[in-house]
Scaffold this motif. Structure first.
Motif, PDB file in Angstrom:
ATOM      1  N   ASP A  72       0.794  -1.214   0.000  1.00 54.67           N
ATOM      2  CA  ASP A  72       0.000   0.000   0.000  1.00 54.67           C
ATOM      3  C   ASP A  72       0.835   1.277   0.000  1.00 54.67           C
ATOM      4  OD1 ASP A  72      -1.676  -1.940   2.348  1.00 54.67           O
ATOM      5  OD2 ASP A  72      -2.531  -1.452   0.384  1.00 54.67           O
ATOM      6  N   TYR A  73       2.004   1.214   0.604  1.00 54.42           N
ATOM      7  CA  TYR A  73       2.828   2.412   0.746  1.00 54.42           C
ATOM      8  C   TYR A  73       4.257   2.111   0.285  1.00 54.42           C
ATOM      9  CZ  TYR A  73      -1.061   3.658   3.757  1.00 54.42           C
ATOM     10  OH  TYR A  73      -2.323   3.911   4.241  1.00 54.42           O
ATOM     11  N   TRP A  74       4.866   3.133  -0.337  1.00 53.87           N
ATOM     12  CA  TRP A  74       6.211   2.985  -0.900  1.00 53.87           C
ATOM     13  C   TRP A  74       7.072   4.173  -0.524  1.00 53.87           C
ATOM     14  CZ3 TRP A  74       7.781  -1.195  -3.934  1.00 53.87           C
ATOM     15  CH2 TRP A  74       6.775  -2.087  -4.276  1.00 53.87           C
ATOM     16  N   GLY A  75       8.372   3.906  -0.364  1.00 53.69           N
ATOM     17  CA  GLY A  75       9.325   4.980  -0.211  1.00 53.69           C
ATOM     18  C   GLY A  75       9.771   5.481  -1.571  1.00 53.69           C
ATOM     19  N   GLN A  76      10.642   6.479  -1.561  1.00 55.90           N
ATOM     20  CA  GLN A  76      11.088   7.105  -2.807  1.00 55.90           C
ATOM     21  C   GLN A  76      12.262   6.363  -3.423  1.00 55.90           C
ATOM     22  OE1 GLN A  76      12.119   8.031   0.120  1.00 55.90           O
ATOM     23  NE2 GLN A  76      14.320   8.307  -0.138  1.00 55.90           N
ATOM     24  N   GLY A  77      12.883   5.472  -2.660  1.00 55.32           N
ATOM     25  CA  GLY A  77      13.992   4.679  -3.180  1.00 55.32           C
ATOM     26  C   GLY A  77      15.348   5.256  -2.825  1.00 55.32           C
ATOM     27  N   THR A  78      16.328   4.378  -2.768  1.00 53.65           N
ATOM     28  CA  THR A  78      17.716   4.781  -2.533  1.00 53.65           C
ATOM     29  C   THR A  78      18.607   4.007  -3.498  1.00 53.65           C
ATOM     30  OG1 THR A  78      19.447   5.081  -0.847  1.00 53.65           O
ATOM     31  CG2 THR A  78      18.117   3.084  -0.672  1.00 53.65           C
ATOM     32  N   GLN A  79      19.541   4.699  -4.123  1.00 49.12           N
ATOM     33  CA  GLN A  79      20.387   4.092  -5.155  1.00 49.12           C
ATOM     34  C   GLN A  79      21.526   3.292  -4.526  1.00 49.12           C
ATOM     35  OE1 GLN A  79      20.201   4.287  -8.736  1.00 49.12           O
ATOM     36  NE2 GLN A  79      21.789   2.710  -8.555  1.00 49.12           N
TER      37      GLN A  79
END
Length: 124
Positions: A112-119
């Motif tokens: 349902d929920y996601w973070g913005q991501g990390t490379q």
């Protein structure tokens, strides 16, 4: 509503380690099953590992078993991904996600929920 913020990504040489963190807002974090996904350049996003709200049995994609370890600290509203013996093919944007499912889910549409991501970039 849960907001997720990943951190800990970066550039590492093959064979090295990184520890990703995912900090969650909201007082109900402990009731969510958490997952880590990743998306490599030109590829679809794929499931990496998940951990249920209880912190019990985890579920790993086969290629990560023995190298990646997920854990969570419900008191700190944070889930972690320890990545060891990194390979160039582990290069990707890593996302954490939250779901209300009791068991670990590997399908994106279960979350349902996601973070913005990390490379994460692993050099050879």
């Amino acid at each position: 509503q849960v907001q997720l913020v990943e951190s800990g990504g970066g550039l590492v040489q093959a064979g090295g380690s990184l520890r990703l963190s995912c900090a969650a807002s909201g007082r109900t974090f402990s009731s969510y099953t958490m997952g880590w996904f990743r998306q490599a350049p030109g590829k679809e996003r794929e499931f990496v590992v998940g951990i249920p709200w209880s912190g019990g049995s985890t579920y790993y994609k086969d290629s990560m078993k023995g190298r990646f370890t997920i854990s969570r600290d419900n008191a700190k509203n944070t889930v972690y991904l320890q990545m060891n013996s990194l390979k160039p093919e582990d290069t990707a944007v890593y996302y954490c996600a939250a779901t209300r499912t009791v068991l670990v889910a590997s399908a994106e549409n279960e979350y349902d929920y996601w973070g913005q991501g990390t490379q994460v970039t692993v050099s050879s």
